[in-house]
Design a protein around this motif. Structure first.
Motif, PDB file in Angstrom:
ATOM      1  N   ASN A  49       0.831  -1.199   0.000  1.00 17.03           N
ATOM      2  CA  ASN A  49       0.000   0.000   0.000  1.00 17.03           C
ATOM      3  C   ASN A  49       0.868   1.253   0.000  1.00 17.03           C
ATOM      4  OD1 ASN A  49      -1.651   2.254   1.062  1.00 17.03           O
ATOM      5  ND2 ASN A  49      -3.223   0.691   1.243  1.00 17.03           N
ATOM      6  N   ALA A  50       0.614   2.144  -0.962  1.00 18.11           N
ATOM      7  CA  ALA A  50       1.468   3.316  -1.128  1.00 18.11           C
ATOM      8  C   ALA A  50       0.802   4.604  -0.671  1.00 18.11           C
ATOM      9  CB  ALA A  50       1.877   3.460  -2.603  1.00 18.11           C
ATOM     10  N   SER A  51      -0.386   4.528  -0.090  1.00 17.29           N
ATOM     11  CA  SER A  51      -1.129   5.750   0.204  1.00 17.29           C
ATOM     12  C   SER A  51      -1.220   6.087   1.682  1.00 17.29           C
ATOM     13  CB  SER A  51      -2.551   5.651  -0.373  1.00 17.29           C
ATOM     14  OG  SER A  51      -3.242   4.545   0.169  1.00 17.29           O
ATOM     15  N   VAL A  96       7.291  13.034  -8.338  1.00 19.36           N
ATOM     16  CA  VAL A  96       6.445  12.088  -7.603  1.00 19.36           C
ATOM     17  C   VAL A  96       5.068  12.004  -8.249  1.00 19.36           C
ATOM     18  CG1 VAL A  96       5.388  11.523  -5.399  1.00 19.36           C
ATOM     19  CG2 VAL A  96       7.664  12.585  -5.460  1.00 19.36           C
ATOM     20  N   VAL A  97       4.679  10.777  -8.595  1.00 20.17           N
ATOM     21  CA  VAL A  97       3.318  10.494  -9.044  1.00 20.17           C
ATOM     22  C   VAL A  97       2.702   9.597  -7.986  1.00 20.17           C
ATOM     23  CG1 VAL A  97       1.856   9.511 -10.847  1.00 20.17           C
ATOM     24  CG2 VAL A  97       4.011  10.642 -11.463  1.00 20.17           C
ATOM     25  N   GLY A  98       1.868  10.166  -7.127  1.00 20.97           N
ATOM     26  CA  GLY A  98       1.311   9.363  -6.045  1.00 20.97           C
ATOM     27  C   GLY A  98       0.732  10.208  -4.944  1.00 20.97           C
ATOM     28  N   ALA A  99       0.488   9.579  -3.812  1.00 19.36           N
ATOM     29  CA  ALA A  99      -0.172  10.228  -2.679  1.00 19.36           C
ATOM     30  C   ALA A  99       0.831  11.009  -1.831  1.00 19.36           C
ATOM     31  CB  ALA A  99      -0.875   9.167  -1.832  1.00 19.36           C
ATOM     32  N   LEU A 100       0.296  11.736  -0.842  1.00 21.86           N
ATOM     33  CA  LEU A 100       1.130  12.592   0.001  1.00 21.86           C
ATOM     34  C   LEU A 100       2.168  11.788   0.784  1.00 21.86           C
ATOM     35  CD1 LEU A 100      -1.498  15.117   1.419  1.00 21.86           C
ATOM     36  CD2 LEU A 100       0.277  15.539  -0.297  1.00 21.86           C
ATOM     37  N   TRP A 101       1.837  10.533   1.163  1.00 22.18           N
ATOM     38  CA  TRP A 101       2.813   9.740   1.905  1.00 22.18           C
ATOM     39  C   TRP A 101       4.032   9.424   1.046  1.00 22.18           C
ATOM     40  CZ3 TRP A 101       5.475   8.904   5.738  1.00 22.18           C
ATOM     41  CH2 TRP A 101       6.198   7.722   5.945  1.00 22.18           C
ATOM     42  N   LEU A 102       3.848   9.249  -0.239  1.00 21.72           N
ATOM     43  CA  LEU A 102       4.983   9.019  -1.122  1.00 21.72           C
ATOM     44  C   LEU A 102       5.845  10.278  -1.209  1.00 21.72           C
ATOM     45  CD1 LEU A 102       6.578   7.267  -3.045  1.00 21.72           C
ATOM     46  CD2 LEU A 102       4.939   7.825  -4.865  1.00 21.72           C
ATOM     47  N   VAL A 103       5.198  11.436  -1.291  1.00 22.29           N
ATOM     48  CA  VAL A 103       5.944  12.711  -1.289  1.00 22.29           C
ATOM     49  C   VAL A 103       6.776  12.818  -0.019  1.00 22.29           C
ATOM     50  CG1 VAL A 103       5.728  15.225  -1.256  1.00 22.29           C
ATOM     51  CG2 VAL A 103       4.212  13.868  -2.717  1.00 22.29           C
ATOM     52  N   GLU A 104       6.160  12.513   1.124  1.00 30.13           N
ATOM     53  CA  GLU A 104       6.862  12.628   2.396  1.00 30.13           C
ATOM     54  C   GLU A 104       7.989  11.604   2.512  1.00 30.13           C
ATOM     55  OE1 GLU A 104       8.048  14.047   6.000  1.00 30.13           O
ATOM     56  OE2 GLU A 104       6.755  14.953   4.476  1.00 30.13           O
ATOM     57  N   SER A 105       7.796  10.406   1.985  1.00 31.40           N
ATOM     58  CA  SER A 105       8.846   9.382   2.024  1.00 31.40           C
ATOM     59  C   SER A 105      10.071   9.837   1.243  1.00 31.40           C
ATOM     60  CB  SER A 105       8.316   8.063   1.454  1.00 31.40           C
ATOM     61  OG  SER A 105       7.293   7.530   2.252  1.00 31.40           O
ATOM     62  N   VAL A 106       9.838  10.455   0.089  1.00 32.17           N
ATOM     63  CA  VAL A 106      10.943  10.981  -0.719  1.00 32.17           C
ATOM     64  C   VAL A 106      11.667  12.079   0.055  1.00 32.17           C
ATOM     65  CG1 VAL A 106      11.481  12.308  -2.798  1.00 32.17           C
ATOM     66  CG2 VAL A 106       9.925  10.355  -2.927  1.00 32.17           C
ATOM     67  N   ARG A 107      10.909  12.938   0.701  1.00 32.54           N
ATOM     68  CA  ARG A 107      11.520  14.034   1.468  1.00 32.54           C
ATOM     69  C   ARG A 107      12.328  13.496   2.643  1.00 32.54           C
ATOM     70  NH1 ARG A 107       7.220  16.881   1.987  1.00 32.54           N
ATOM     71  NH2 ARG A 107       7.658  18.321   0.290  1.00 32.54           N
ATOM     72  N   GLN A 108      11.782  12.501   3.347  1.00 33.73           N
ATOM     73  CA  GLN A 108      12.492  11.931   4.489  1.00 33.73           C
ATOM     74  C   GLN A 108      13.776  11.218   4.078  1.00 33.73           C
ATOM     75  OE1 GLN A 108       9.874   9.470   6.844  1.00 33.73           O
ATOM     76  NE2 GLN A 108       8.487  11.156   7.338  1.00 33.73           N
ATOM     77  N   ALA A 109      13.851  10.804   2.825  1.00 36.01           N
ATOM     78  CA  ALA A 109      15.065  10.155   2.318  1.00 36.01           C
ATOM     79  C   ALA A 109      16.127  11.168   1.896  1.00 36.01           C
ATOM     80  CB  ALA A 109      14.713   9.248   1.149  1.00 36.01           C
TER      81      ALA A 109
END
Length: 344
Positions: A49-51, A96-109
């Protein structure tokens, strides 16, 4: 007889079909996880789940009576972000093509999420979002054609919902594959990055992958070289197990998660020397696997272990012979087939 809990130090658990189904916790799951946690066995909830962020997933699990903290949940966006982090320098721009959690995961990395190809991204990361449309796919298409790296959170073509199966991230990925002729690197099951990261996070040396789907959970375990337990509580059935190709074959099978703690409620599909609680014989012909019993007990008297022993015997012979049709030679065998959900 040693249990699976005696042999493993972490459970890498799928969610839908393994821990819960239709928004309701599956019977016995909460008590089993409480017991394994008490023995120092780490439970990691590993989801494509990516959302939803881990804290939200953990909160939902806790509300169902399943022990979980945010650190116990690993999602495919986190694994995808790790893949990008390993391939690109800190601060690199990622479309990023996806939900806000994917955006945040990229930022946290330590990477910089962007939305437009004019931001000159070095990579594209794609995960499920119900708001993804042509404009987002168009930006990703242009970036990929310009040479950007491409990571997909998962390649699940469908998404189970209370309305039925709907298009999943893999369907959106397929649109970009068709438009670009390229293929992404995939973080989620059945690819191994998500499972590898779960093992690292759990600090495990003896993990057990637990799931209900042969094409994601079990195939992922096979690719990662990890032992696996298939539970018959979700998508795939005993008939699917009989027909499973080598790349989708679990190590063990159980009716439910109690098989982790109770040796009589689980059967190995690879250990032919495992002691059996019931005497079964499988005769193989060109058309069917015929199950017969040396015991005259009725179906009501069959334990889970006896029924699973019948299933294990059928599966071993079926995998060796590639015969998947089954029939019963006597009433006790017929009862075992019914218990396993196999139509004779």
């Amino acid at each position: 007889m040693p249990t699976l809990a005696d042999r493993h130090d972490a459970l890498l658990l799928d969610l839908d079909g393994t821990v819960y189904l239709g928004g309701q916790v599956i019977e016995h799951v909460g008590s089993v996880i409480e017991a394994t946690n008490a023995r120092g066995i780490r439970s990691m909830y590993v989801t494509n789940n990516a959302s939803r962020p881990p804290a939200e997933v953990a909160e939902a699990l806790t509300a169902m009576g399943v022990p979980a903290a945010a650190d116990d949940v690993l999602t495919s966006p986190e694994a995808a972000a790790t893949m990008l982090q390993q391939a690109h320098p800190a601060g690199a721009r990622v479309l990023v093509v996806g939900a806000l959690w994917l955006v945040e995961s990229v930022r946290q990395a330590g990477l910089a999420p962007v939305e437009l190809v004019t931001d000159e991204p070095v990579a594209v990361v794609q995960g499920h979002s119900p708001t993804t449309g042509w404009p987002q796919l168009a930006e990703a298409c242009l970036a990929l054609r310009a040479g950007a790296d491409w990571v997909a959170c998962n390649n699940d073509t469908t998404l189970p919902t209370d309305r039925g199966l709907l298009p999943g991230n893999g369907s959106m990925v397929a649109a970009l594959v068709a438009a670009t002729g390229l293929q992404p690197r995939v973080a989620g099951k059945p690819e191994r990055p998500l499972l590898d990261e779960a093992v690292a996070r759990a600090g495990s040396s003896r993990p057990l992958v637990v799931g209900d789907r042969l094409d994601t959970d079990i195939a992922g375990a096979v690719k990662a070289g990890m032992p696996s337990l298939m539970v018959l509580t979700g998508v795939n059935t005993a008939a699917d197990l009989l027909a499973a190709p080598p790349e989708r074959r679990p190590t063990h099978v159980a009716f439910d998660l109690r098989g982790v703690l109770d040796a009589d409620r689980v059967r190995s599909l690879t250990d032919t020397q495992e002691p059996e609680p019931h005497s079964w014989r499988v005769t193989v012909s060109d058309t069917a696997l015929e199950l017969s019993s040396a015991d005259s007990r009725t179906g009501d008297d069959l334990s889970d272990g006896a029924a699973l022993a019948a299933l294990a015997a059928l599966v071993r012979q079926g995998w060796a012979s590639e015969v998947t049709e089954v029939r019963a030679a006597d009433d006790t065998a017929a009862a075992a087939l019914r218990r396993c959900g196999l139509a004779a």
